[in-house]
Design an enzyme around this catalytic site. Structure first.
Site, short mmCIF file in Angstrom:
data_model
loop_
_atom_site.label_atom_id
_atom_site.label_comp_id
_atom_site.label_asym_id
_atom_site.label_seq_id
_atom_site.Cartn_x
_atom_site.Cartn_y
_atom_site.Cartn_z
N GLU A 138 -38.63 -25.25 15.93
CA GLU A 138 -38.67 -25.68 14.38
C GLU A 138 -37.79 -26.98 15.12
O GLU A 138 -36.45 -27.04 15.42
CB GLU A 138 -38.54 -24.97 13.50
CG GLU A 138 -40.09 -24.03 13.36
CD GLU A 138 -39.62 -23.45 11.86
OE1 GLU A 138 -41.28 -22.94 10.74
OE2 GLU A 138 -38.30 -23.10 11.53
N CYS A 141 -31.44 -30.84 13.19
CA CYS A 141 -30.98 -29.28 14.28
C CYS A 141 -32.30 -29.22 14.97
O CYS A 141 -33.62 -29.10 14.39
CB CYS A 141 -31.29 -28.28 12.97
SG CYS A 141 -30.59 -26.84 13.37
N CYS A 154 -34.28 -16.37 22.10
CA CYS A 154 -32.79 -16.51 23.09
C CYS A 154 -32.48 -14.83 23.30
O CYS A 154 -32.44 -13.70 22.83
CB CYS A 154 -31.84 -16.54 21.32
SG CYS A 154 -30.11 -16.58 22.41
N CYS A 173 -27.76 -11.41 19.20
CA CYS A 173 -26.51 -11.66 18.24
C CYS A 173 -27.14 -10.16 17.07
O CYS A 173 -28.81 -10.90 16.76
CB CYS A 173 -26.14 -12.72 17.53
SG CYS A 173 -25.48 -13.78 18.98
N CYS A 191 -28.89 -12.86 13.41
CA CYS A 191 -29.89 -13.37 14.41
C CYS A 191 -31.12 -12.06 14.55
O CYS A 191 -31.48 -11.97 16.04
CB CYS A 191 -28.97 -14.14 15.23
SG CYS A 191 -30.49 -15.89 16.02
N CYS A 238 -30.47 -22.14 5.68
CA CYS A 238 -29.97 -21.21 7.04
C CYS A 238 -30.22 -20.10 7.05
O CYS A 238 -30.92 -19.09 5.80
CB CYS A 238 -28.16 -21.15 6.57
SG CYS A 238 -27.72 -22.37 6.77
S1 SF4 Z 1 -27.43 -16.56 16.83
FE1 SF4 Z 1 -27.08 -15.86 18.76
S2 SF4 Z 1 -28.84 -14.51 19.50
FE2 SF4 Z 1 -28.91 -16.10 17.90
S3 SF4 Z 1 -29.97 -18.11 18.83
FE3 SF4 Z 1 -27.69 -18.08 18.17
S4 SF4 Z 1 -27.08 -17.39 20.41
FE4 SF4 Z 1 -28.85 -16.80 20.36
#
Ligand code: SF4
Length: 380
Positions: free
Chosen positions: A95, A108, A115, A119, A122, A345
């Site tokens: 997106e 953005c 990823c 984290c 996230c 967000c």
């Molecule tokens: S917050 Fe961490 S897990 Fe999420 S996209 Fe960014 S680096 Fe990757």
């Protein structure tokens, strides 16, 4: 040559596009002309490039193409925020989100599908990593956004003034493609954005951050989220490999290498209730950053289904902000935009593959541009 073998000119950096035309025996200005057609006029057919000779247009159509990723859906919020769901090669979706503000419009963009860094706050990380986006798929998000404004508004006026790499993925883990896309964003024959208005946000891939200054001088944001290693190891696991001291040394090195010595990094800090939102955390953060040219962007955590974390209370949020301001920092609080289309967000849909067809909320760091302070939310 088959369709799949054609060179996709969309993602070629200015230098690579020049090299492409040099190989054809064409002069440098041809690359600039074609770049203007692609990036400034949103043209994806060579036959429409009227200042190229007919033989060159025919030749280009045989060996090259301009292939953006596929636009699946476009949504517009009542507050003007727009969100595009974009399908990339292989069927996965990413997106891009556009946030209009008074004097600017910020896009953005994503750099990876999923990823690998996991984290804890996230959901992109929870979905795992699929693959890097190509340079064409990264710049294609900007190309599609700009085109949608042209189509909707009937004018070619540039409304995307800022780009932030804060969508899905860690941009420094897709270094070459991200750098190529950045070069296009900054190039006068493409998007011509100011280096101050393109912001790369990293969770702290130190070796690549050390390399970044050799390739570009865009603005930098750092996803810090904790004032000490013990806490950051929990929230941002890459910290175990590249702890805070190493990361901040790298940030200072990047800033010191910029031609303009007055630039600072934006420190992103997602506030999570009972985890990293206490006054002592704010004071520790102020001390930690005392010699790092920085401004601090506070982001209230947006809860999502796969996380037990809770949103910070307003009292804690403002108290945290006030401690930083009293310590002399510019500290801003991220405002929520695009709530009605899940573009705020932490609300980007994470439809990353065919198995994940539900709308998944995930917490991203920030969406709007953070190269300048945005605005304060006044106390309640
Ligand atoms: S917050 Fe961490 S897990 Fe999420 S996209 Fe960014 S680096 Fe990757």
């Amino acid at each position: 040559m088959s369709q799949v073998d054609k060179v996709n000119l969309l993602g070629l950096s200015p230098a690579k596009l020049e090299a492409f035309f040099a190989e054809l025996g064409e002069k440098r200005f041809r690359a600039q002309q074609v770049s203007q057609w692609i990036h400034q006029h949103g043209i994806d057919q060579f036959e429409q490039m009227s200042n190229l000779s007919k033989p060159l247009r025919i030749k280009l159509a045989e060996i090259a193409e301009i292939r953006p990723p596929e636009l699946v859906q476009q949504l517009e919020s009542t507050d003007g925020t727009r969100k595009w769901l974009i399908r990339v090669a292989g069927g996965s979706c990413v997106e891009a989100v556009f946030i209009p503000e008074k004097n600017r419009g910020t896009l953005c963009v994503s750099s990876q599908v999923g990823c690998s860094l996991d984290c804890s706050f996230c959901a992109t990380g929870k979905q795992g990593f699929q693959r890097d986006l190509t340079a064409a798929e990264i710049i294609g998000q900007l190309w599609l956004a700009a085109k949608s404004f042209r189509d909707l508004d009937g004018q070619s006026e540039r409304v995307v003034s800022n780009v932030v790499f804060m969508g899905m993925g860690e941009p420094l883990l897709n270094f070459d493609n991200v750098v190529d896309a950045i070069h296009l964003m900054l190039d006068d024959h493409a998007y011509g954005l100011s280096k101050r208005r393109v912001t790369l946000s990293t969770s702290g891939v130190v070796p690549m951050l050390d390399q970044l200054g050799k390739h570009t001088d865009v603005s930098l944001a750092v996803s810090l989220h904790a004032p000490n290693d013990a806490l950051r190891n929990e929230l941002v696991p890459i910290n175990k490999k590249y702890p805070i001291a190493m990361l901040l040394a790298s940030v200072k090195g990047y800033l010191a290498g910029l031609p303009d010595k007055h630039r600072s990094a934006t420190i992103e800090y997602t506030l999570i209730d009972g985890v990293n939102d206490r006054p002592e955390h704010a004071r520790e953060l102020a001390e930690l950053l005392h010699d790092v040219p920085s401004k601090i962007n506070l982001i209230p955590f947006n809860p999502f289904s796969l996380s037990d974390y809770r949103r910070v209370s307003n009292n804690s949020l403002y108290r945290f902000r006030d401690i930083l301001v009293e310590a002399g920092y510019t500290a801003t609080i991220r405002t929520t935009r695009g709530d009605d289309i899940d573009a705020a967000c932490g609300q980007l849909a994470g439809m990353v593959n065919d198995r994940t067809r539900r709308s998944e909320r995930y917490n991203r760091d920030t969406l709007a541009d953070i190269s300048e302070p945005v605005r304060f939310i006044q106390g309640e």
